[in-house]
Design an enzyme around this catalytic site. Structure first.
Site, short mmCIF file in Angstrom:
data_model
loop_
_atom_site.label_atom_id
_atom_site.label_comp_id
_atom_site.label_asym_id
_atom_site.label_seq_id
_atom_site.Cartn_x
_atom_site.Cartn_y
_atom_site.Cartn_z
N LYS A 18 3.07 -51.38 -46.13
CA LYS A 18 1.69 -51.18 -46.56
C LYS A 18 1.66 -50.82 -48.05
CE LYS A 18 -0.96 -47.42 -45.65
NZ LYS A 18 -1.85 -47.02 -46.74
N ASP B 86 -3.80 -52.19 -48.33
CA ASP B 86 -4.75 -51.15 -47.88
C ASP B 86 -5.60 -50.69 -49.06
OD1 ASP B 86 -5.99 -49.25 -46.28
OD2 ASP B 86 -4.35 -47.80 -46.45
N LEU B 87 -6.56 -51.54 -49.44
CA LEU B 87 -7.39 -51.21 -50.61
C LEU B 87 -8.67 -50.47 -50.21
CD1 LEU B 87 -6.98 -54.44 -52.78
CD2 LEU B 87 -5.63 -52.33 -52.77
N LYS B 88 -8.95 -50.39 -48.94
CA LYS B 88 -10.13 -49.64 -48.43
C LYS B 88 -11.36 -49.93 -49.28
CE LYS B 88 -7.67 -45.80 -46.21
NZ LYS B 88 -6.29 -45.96 -46.64
N HIS C 27 -14.97 -50.53 -50.61
CA HIS C 27 -16.23 -49.88 -50.24
C HIS C 27 -17.15 -49.91 -51.47
CE1 HIS C 27 -18.23 -46.11 -48.18
NE2 HIS C 27 -19.09 -47.06 -48.44
N ASP C 28 -18.07 -50.86 -51.50
CA ASP C 28 -18.95 -51.00 -52.66
C ASP C 28 -20.15 -51.83 -52.20
OD1 ASP C 28 -19.92 -51.26 -55.37
OD2 ASP C 28 -17.87 -50.95 -56.06
N GLY D 101 4.06 -43.11 -43.20
CA GLY D 101 4.44 -42.94 -44.60
C GLY D 101 5.47 -41.84 -44.76
N ARG D 102 4.97 -40.63 -45.06
CA ARG D 102 5.86 -39.53 -45.46
C ARG D 102 7.00 -39.20 -44.50
NH1 ARG D 102 0.68 -36.19 -47.24
NH2 ARG D 102 -0.08 -37.56 -45.57
N THR E 28 -7.98 -40.57 -41.00
CA THR E 28 -7.24 -39.63 -40.11
C THR E 28 -7.16 -38.23 -40.70
OG1 THR E 28 -5.27 -40.65 -41.06
CG2 THR E 28 -5.85 -41.30 -38.84
N ARG F 63 3.00 -38.73 -36.50
CA ARG F 63 4.02 -37.74 -36.82
C ARG F 63 4.98 -37.60 -35.65
NH1 ARG F 63 2.44 -38.73 -41.00
NH2 ARG F 63 1.64 -37.43 -42.67
O1 C5P Z 1 2.28 -40.25 -45.19
P1 C5P Z 1 1.40 -40.62 -44.02
O2 C5P Z 1 2.18 -41.05 -42.80
O3 C5P Z 1 0.37 -39.56 -43.73
O4 C5P Z 1 0.62 -41.92 -44.55
C1 C5P Z 1 -0.42 -42.51 -43.85
C2 C5P Z 1 -0.90 -43.70 -44.63
O5 C5P Z 1 -1.98 -44.27 -43.93
C3 C5P Z 1 -1.43 -43.37 -46.03
O6 C5P Z 1 -1.01 -44.44 -46.87
C4 C5P Z 1 -2.93 -43.36 -45.89
O7 C5P Z 1 -3.59 -43.83 -47.04
C5 C5P Z 1 -3.14 -44.32 -44.74
N1 C5P Z 1 -4.36 -44.13 -43.94
C6 C5P Z 1 -4.67 -42.96 -43.27
N2 C5P Z 1 -5.84 -42.87 -42.55
C7 C5P Z 1 -6.66 -43.92 -42.47
C8 C5P Z 1 -6.33 -45.11 -43.14
C9 C5P Z 1 -5.17 -45.18 -43.85
O8 C5P Z 1 -3.90 -42.01 -43.31
N3 C5P Z 1 -7.75 -43.87 -41.70
#
Ligand code: C5P
Length: 235
Positions: A32, A59-61, A63-64, A207-208, A118, A178
């Site tokens: 992503k 994932d540019l989200k 919104h405009d 991600g993290r 989230t 997680r």
């Molecule tokens: O690091 P982590 O696992 O929290 O990353 C989640 C990824 O998902 C981030 O890149 C965040 O921008 C994206 N995301 C999110 N919630 C959403 C849409 C996308 O956390 N509703």
């Protein structure tokens, strides 16, 4: 390789993002590219990932106003990303404009509507004037997006079962994942990989827990092992 894992390359420049992608080659097909990386590395990072054989979730989200979002979709639709996000909260006219713009290019990305982030819980929603539950808001936005022709949503694991019941054949992309014992950080509506898949997720965005791990490949493998215990959806 489990095609249901999308690793979020949330890095401030291209080199560490590409290094992680290369390190995970053979373990993960999907990456992503979100705002942090896209705003510094641009279309070139999408091309780089594609040329290495990876699938890209852009994932540019968006919104405009409808005209601007349609133009933005046209600007990125031919890049070869397979998934692209727009915010469902942009409303029906914006969503319809996005769908129409994507339909104008050959092999467009599938548009996903982001429902409620989230990182938002009931308190955060109330602060922006939304007084019902996250689940009600997610379902309401999903209905709006599907009426506009969108066929996939981004939501949290807490809503995935309700969404899957209502939209059996849709693509449900779930961040806020997680593994047990991992740091929650700024996420609020979270679940483990197995729980999110069991509830009906098509893809998990992580991600993290991977990017900040001392050994990202080992962290990915542990997540994949957990995912393997939940069979893929047949719908
Ligand atoms: O690091 P982590 O696992 O929290 O990353 C989640 C990824 O998902 C981030 O890149 C965040 O921008 C994206 N995301 C999110 N919630 C959403 C849409 C996308 O956390 N509703």
């Amino acid at each position: 390789m489990d095609q249901r894992l999308i690793v979020a390359l949330d890095y401030p420049s291209a080199p560490p993002a590409l290094a992680l992608a290369d390190q995970l080659k053979g373990l993960c097909r999907w990456f992503k590219v979100g705002l942090e990386l896209y705003l510094v590395a641009g279309n070139a990072i999408v091309h780089e990932l594609r040329s290495r054989g990876f699938s890209v979730f852009l994932d540019l989200k968006l919104h405009d106003i409808p005209n601007t979002v349609a133009g933005a979709v046209r600007s990125v639709a031919a890049l070869g990303a397979e998934l692209l996000t727009v915010h469902a909260a942009g409303g029906p006219a914006m969503l319809e404009a996005a769908v129409e713009a994507a339909d104008c290019v050959p092999n467009p990305p599938q548009l996903l509507a982001v429902t409620v982030l989230t990182s938002m819980d009931q308190l955060q929603l109330a602060a922006i004037g939304i007084d019902h539950s996250p689940e009600n808001q997610v379902l309401r936005l999903a209905d709006t997006a599907s009426a506009a022709g969108i066929t996939g949503f981004v939501a949290s694991a807490e809503e995935v079962a309700a969404l899957r019941q209502r939209y059996p054949a849709f693509t449900l992309v779930i961040p806020g994942i997680r593994p047990a014992g991992a740091q929650v950080s700024d996420q609020k509506r979270i679940a483990t990989p197995a729980a999110a898949l069991s509830a009906g997720a098509s893809f998990l965005v992580i991600g993290r827990p991977i990017t900040q791990a001392s050994d990202p490949a080992a962290a990915t493998q542990a997540i994949l092992d957990e995912m393997q215990r939940v069979p893929a959806l047949t719908a």
